[in-house]
Write an enzyme that holds these catalytic residues in place. Structure first.
Site, mmCIF file in Angstrom:
data_model
loop_
_atom_site.group_PDB
_atom_site.id
_atom_site.type_symbol
_atom_site.label_atom_id
_atom_site.label_comp_id
_atom_site.label_asym_id
_atom_site.label_seq_id
_atom_site.Cartn_x
_atom_site.Cartn_y
_atom_site.Cartn_z
ATOM 1 N N CYS A 111 22.665 69.663 52.850
ATOM 2 C CA CYS A 111 21.670 70.721 52.649
ATOM 3 C C CYS A 111 22.276 72.052 52.210
ATOM 4 O O CYS A 111 21.550 72.941 51.773
ATOM 5 C CB CYS A 111 20.852 70.918 53.927
ATOM 6 S SG CYS A 111 19.940 69.449 54.447
ATOM 7 N N HIS A 253 17.586 77.719 53.750
ATOM 8 C CA HIS A 253 17.306 76.289 53.696
ATOM 9 C C HIS A 253 16.110 75.982 54.580
ATOM 10 O O HIS A 253 16.060 76.388 55.753
ATOM 11 C CB HIS A 253 18.528 75.502 54.163
ATOM 12 C CG HIS A 253 18.237 74.071 54.432
ATOM 13 N ND1 HIS A 253 17.630 73.251 53.508
ATOM 14 C CD2 HIS A 253 18.449 73.307 55.537
ATOM 15 C CE1 HIS A 253 17.472 72.048 54.032
ATOM 16 N NE2 HIS A 253 17.962 72.054 55.257
ATOM 17 N N ASN A 283 11.541 69.294 54.369
ATOM 18 C CA ASN A 283 12.961 69.576 54.154
ATOM 19 C C ASN A 283 13.421 68.742 52.962
ATOM 20 O O ASN A 283 13.493 67.518 53.035
ATOM 21 C CB ASN A 283 13.749 69.203 55.415
ATOM 22 C CG ASN A 283 15.237 69.452 55.297
ATOM 23 O OD1 ASN A 283 15.785 69.551 54.217
ATOM 24 N ND2 ASN A 283 15.910 69.525 56.429
#
Length: 335
Positions: A111, A253, A283
């Site tokens: 990520c 993020h 996500n």
């Protein structure tokens, strides 16, 4: 030395939308639990036969068009879900974009991949190796999730986002500021896909059931994500000579709505300054930050002249942050 300047922005989401209500029909969970614990109401998922490269190409095309240029000097693809273990996916993306024999490579930082990619691109441009570079974050996480795991299945979505970096002046809008990057391999098992790599294959034993799927220790990840993103953000701001009060928007993020709340509290910043699109896309791993940037511009939440802080945390463990003054003009492409 030239600076890396954001000159184009684009994103792409696969058409299929999976709502919480659809998931509750096959998983032991509820819409209320997903909303309250994760902050997600829906996510986009690839159709059978659609790969990460397909998402990356679409996002990159939009980034090039928004910059008003036909090509870039290279492609960096940040992803955890390459089309194949070998070769890298970026060369195929470059080919499909018609870029010719440009340098193209994948980057694996989960990520944090997009922020690591920006830092790598900034170095390639500052050194004079490249004049421009497409930095793409793209992931099809639905392809590595256990469909029976109610925890991971509700969190993640598929998508891609891209920026075009070009050589420019360090003082102009869009120029990337100093970076803060870090990692902690001692905690690698907190976020992992255990099967399929050289460690499992060299054991000469079949992988355990489920080892081909993504696994995460959510409780431990939460605490590390908050501490690392907050600390990295402060470090990047210090290097840029900025204070938290100078920041107009934070694009972090999009891991979990509660993580965003906690990072804001840790930095002593109003939550309203944190851009968030997790409710509608989930996500999206390496695609998370460029997707959030693109959506924030389209929604009018991010405007020319805004001082923007970017920060991410992911498997590895990895983390990273940087800042820039948003250029605005020509971003993103109208759709």
């Amino acid at each position: 030395m030239p600076a890396a300047v954001v000159a184009g922005l684009g994103s792409w989401l696969p058409p299929r939308v999976v709502t919480n209500h659809e998931l509750t029909r096959r998983l032991d969970t509820t819409d209320e639990w997903i909303r309250s614990r994760i902050g997600v109401t829906s996510r986009h998922v690839v159709d059978p036969g659609t790969a990460t490269s397909d998402l990356a190409v679409e996002a990159a095309r939009r980034a090039l068009r928004s910059a008003g240029v036909p090509a870039a000097g290279g492609v960096l693809l940040a992803t955890t879900t390459p089309d194949r273990p070998c070769p890298a996916t970026a060369p195929e993306v470059a080919f499909r974009l018609g870029l010719g024999a440009v340098p193209a490579f994948d980057l694996a930082a989960v990520c944090t991949g997009f922020v690591y990619g920006l830092a790598t691109g900034a170095g390639l441009i500052a050194s004079g190796i490249l004049e421009s570079l497409l930095v793409i974050g793209a992931d099809a996480y639905s392809t590595i999730l256990d469909p029976e795991d109610r925890t991971s299945s509700v969190i993640f979505g598929d998508g891609a986002g891209a920026v075009l970096l070009r050589a420019g002046d360090p003082e102009e809008p869009g120029a990337l500021g100093p970076f803060d990057l870090g990692s902690d391999g001692e905690l690698a098992d907190l976020i992992t896909v255990p099967g399929g790599g050289s460690r499992q294959r060299s054991s000469r034993t079949p992988p355990d059931r489920g080892d081909q799927y993504f696994k995460m220790d959510g409780r431990a990840v939460f605490g590390n994500a908050v501490a690392r993103m907050a600390g990295s953000s402060q470090s990047a701001l210090d290097k840029a000579g900025l204070r938290t009060s100078d920041v107009d928007r934070v694009v972090a993020h999009q891991a979990n709505a509660r993580i965003l709340d906690a990072v804001a509290a840790e930095l002593g910043m109003d939550r309203e300054r944190f851009v968030s699109n997790i409710a509608r896309v989930g996500n999206t791993s390496a695609a998370s930050i460029p997707l959030a940037l693109d959506h924030a511009v389209r929604d009018g939440e991010l405007r020319a002249g805004h001082r923007v802080l970017l920060t991410a945390f992911g498997g590895g463990l990895t983390w990273g942050s940087t800042s820039l003054r948003w250029p605005g003009t020509g971003l993103p492409e109208e759709q």
